[in-house]
Scaffold this motif. Structure first.
Motif, PDB file in Angstrom:
ATOM      1  N   ALA A 133       0.831  -1.207   0.000  1.00 12.53           N
ATOM      2  CA  ALA A 133       0.000   0.000   0.000  1.00 12.53           C
ATOM      3  C   ALA A 133       0.864   1.255   0.000  1.00 12.53           C
ATOM      4  O   ALA A 133       0.547   2.248  -0.682  1.00 12.53           O
ATOM      5  CB  ALA A 133      -0.928  -0.013   1.209  1.00 12.53           C
ATOM      6  N   GLU A 134       1.972   1.222   0.731  1.00 11.27           N
ATOM      7  CA  GLU A 134       2.821   2.415   0.848  1.00 11.27           C
ATOM      8  C   GLU A 134       3.656   2.674  -0.405  1.00 11.27           C
ATOM      9  O   GLU A 134       4.289   3.734  -0.510  1.00 11.27           O
ATOM     10  CB  GLU A 134       3.740   2.280   2.064  1.00 11.27           C
ATOM     11  CG  GLU A 134       2.982   2.385   3.381  1.00 11.27           C
ATOM     12  CD  GLU A 134       3.897   2.478   4.587  1.00 11.27           C
ATOM     13  OE1 GLU A 134       3.632   3.341   5.438  1.00 11.27           O
ATOM     14  OE2 GLU A 134       4.853   1.682   4.676  1.00 11.27           O
ATOM     15  N   VAL A 160       0.999   5.016   5.439  1.00 12.62           N
ATOM     16  CA  VAL A 160       0.079   4.278   6.310  1.00 12.62           C
ATOM     17  C   VAL A 160       0.542   4.471   7.752  1.00 12.62           C
ATOM     18  O   VAL A 160       1.621   4.020   8.139  1.00 12.62           O
ATOM     19  CB  VAL A 160       0.019   2.781   5.960  1.00 12.62           C
ATOM     20  CG1 VAL A 160      -0.941   2.056   6.912  1.00 12.62           C
ATOM     21  CG2 VAL A 160      -0.438   2.595   4.508  1.00 12.62           C
ATOM     22  N   VAL A 168      -4.854   5.135   6.530  1.00 12.02           N
ATOM     23  CA  VAL A 168      -4.284   5.125   5.185  1.00 12.02           C
ATOM     24  C   VAL A 168      -4.412   6.541   4.636  1.00 12.02           C
ATOM     25  O   VAL A 168      -5.512   7.036   4.386  1.00 12.02           O
ATOM     26  CB  VAL A 168      -4.990   4.096   4.290  1.00 12.02           C
ATOM     27  CG1 VAL A 168      -4.352   4.068   2.913  1.00 12.02           C
ATOM     28  CG2 VAL A 168      -4.926   2.708   4.942  1.00 12.02           C
ATOM     29  N   ILE A 172      -5.851   0.985   0.186  1.00  9.63           N
ATOM     30  CA  ILE A 172      -6.650   0.104   1.046  1.00  9.63           C
ATOM     31  C   ILE A 172      -6.929  -1.221   0.343  1.00  9.63           C
ATOM     32  O   ILE A 172      -6.932  -2.290   0.970  1.00  9.63           O
ATOM     33  CB  ILE A 172      -7.952   0.815   1.463  1.00  9.63           C
ATOM     34  CG1 ILE A 172      -7.638   1.858   2.541  1.00  9.63           C
ATOM     35  CG2 ILE A 172      -9.009  -0.178   1.964  1.00  9.63           C
ATOM     36  CD1 ILE A 172      -8.763   2.804   2.851  1.00  9.63           C
TER      37      ILE A 172
END
Length: 427
Positions: free
Chosen positions: A353-354, A361, A383, A401
């Motif tokens: 996600a990062e 996050v 997030v 997400i």
């Protein structure tokens, strides 16, 4: 400088992330911290309610400055005890922290100083409270006087809801925090969260944000500590900011100084922007959560000198710079929050996600177990994304997400909807 940060939530992870970037920093500790904060600071298993233990730690590790994140240690007087031990800290004294610790205290200051706020009365007797509610009618707002972890407010749309809230609060539903209830007029308008740094006399405006208190999409469901936020808040114009400073913030600081308890630290004003202008909903004596996450992403300047200037009474000629790009954060919470929820469930995919551009996050309620990140609270992840528009920041946050693997979690899917709708209207 050696810095100790106190706290374990998403707010503290965002503060740790920003403090860790300061060229003034030698070493950062956090007590007790979480799995995300451990990437920025050395986490220590201190009982922050044991002020003597905190002071001993500070002396043993030559701590130069303490940053207090949550409200409970402030209300318990940790800044006073550190000061008595010769240790400088960011945050208000116990007496000044009453601005958050007692809703009734703040309302009385507003009344005495003509600070615009909702009409109200204070009650410790349930029958008298109910008689007042019936005379006023619904909708009406019921608040526990003391600290209730962001859950001590009931916006009652019917008389029955209001009376149930009185029975719950005055009947011990929030313990000592609900020994007294404040019953307030229901205000109509758009909410905004505004933050200022204070040094006892001067106030340095930060920026405004908007958060989403209800648990579910469409602003439905129970109130929470906050399910997401974005900054800037379009409703909070330059003109509204000037009125807020002149009519709300500065009169409050003067009143506190005149009472012999000057306010130092961050003052968080929850505001209702009404047709008549800004009105105070409530004060918090610390940075907001999840607003801090978007504020820290937008802050261009070094945070640490600003916190030091606040503690040392040096804000008069201080200034901060901000990135113009909006930022938006979405809270991922454990299913069942703000009610009962399970702890210890596994979370994967945070690293993926990062990797999305503009995404950070922040951990709110996590702990590490071997190679795994485990959920350890109600609100678990923030997030956070920045971009040229709120709409693009929203898109990035939800894309991130989608890469997080946590079946036991949930989030709202409409964070930032008001600002996104405004952007579309302007196109």
């Amino acid at each position: 400088m050696n810095i100790l940060l106190i706290g374990s939530g998403g707010r503290e992870h965002a503060l740790a992330w920003k403090l860790a970037a300061s060229p003034l920093l030698t070493k950062l500790w956090c007590a007790p911290g979480n799995a995300g904060i451990a990437q920025e600071a050395e986490c220590v298993a201190l009982d922050v309610a044991d002020h003597a233990a905190v002071i001993t730690f500070c002396r043993d590790n030559k701590i130069d400055f303490v940053v207090v994140g949550p409200e409970a240690p402030l209300a318990a007087g940790i800044v006073d005890d550190l000061a008595a031990a010769g240790i400088k800290a960011f945050g208000p004294s116990k007496a000044a922290a009453r601005l958050e610790g007692s809703k009734g205290f703040t309302k009385d200051i507003c009344k005495a100083n003509n600070i615009p706020t909702a009409a109200y009365e204070r009650f410790s007797d349930a029958d008298k409270a109910k008689a007042y509610i019936r005379a006023q009618g619904a909708p009406i707002v019921i608040k526990a006087d003391g600290l209730a972890a962001g859950k001590g407010v009931v916006v009652a749309m019917t008389l029955a809801e209001a009376e149930d809230a009185i029975d719950m609060m005055l009947g011990g539903g929030f313990g000592a925090a609900g020994a007294e209830a404040v019953v307030e007029e229901f205000m109509i308008g758009e909410e905004a969260s505004f933050f200022v740094l204070c040094d006892g006399e001067n106030a340095l405006p930060l920026v405004a944000a908007q958060d989403h208190k209800r648990a579910y999409d469409g602003d439905k469901g129970p109130n929470t500590g906050g399910m997401g936020a974005y900054s800037p808040a379009p409703v909070f114009t330059d003109a509204i900011q000037k009125r807020t400073m002149d009519e709300i913030i500065l009169p409050t600081l003067k009143a506190m100084k005149d009472m012999g308890c000057p306010y130092k630290g961050v003052l968080f004003a929850g505001l209702m922007i009404t047709d008549e202008g800004p009105k105070l909903i409530e004060y918090n004596a610390r940075f907001g959560d999840p607003e801090t996450q978007v504020l820290m992403v937008r802050l261009m300047s070094d945070l640490l000198p600003a916190l030091i200037a606040s503690a040392y009474g040096q804000l008069k000629n201080f200034d901060l710079r901000w990135f113009p790009d909006p930022a938006l954060t979405v809270v991922m919470a454990a299913k069942g929050y703000p009610g009962d929820y399970d702890k210890g469930t596994r979370i994967g995919g945070i690293d993926r996600a990062e990797q999305i551009e503009g995404v950070e996050v922040f951990h709110a309620g996590t702990r590490a177990s071997g190679d795994w990140i485990l959920a350890n609270g109600g609100r678990v992840l923030n997030v956070t994304a920045s971009a040229k528009t709120v709409g693009e920041a929203q898109r990035r946050a939800y894309e991130a997400i989608g890469l997080i693997n946590w079946p036991e979690g949930f989030c709202r899917r409409d964070i930032g909807w008001q600002a996104v709708a405004r952007e579309r209207k302007c196109k």
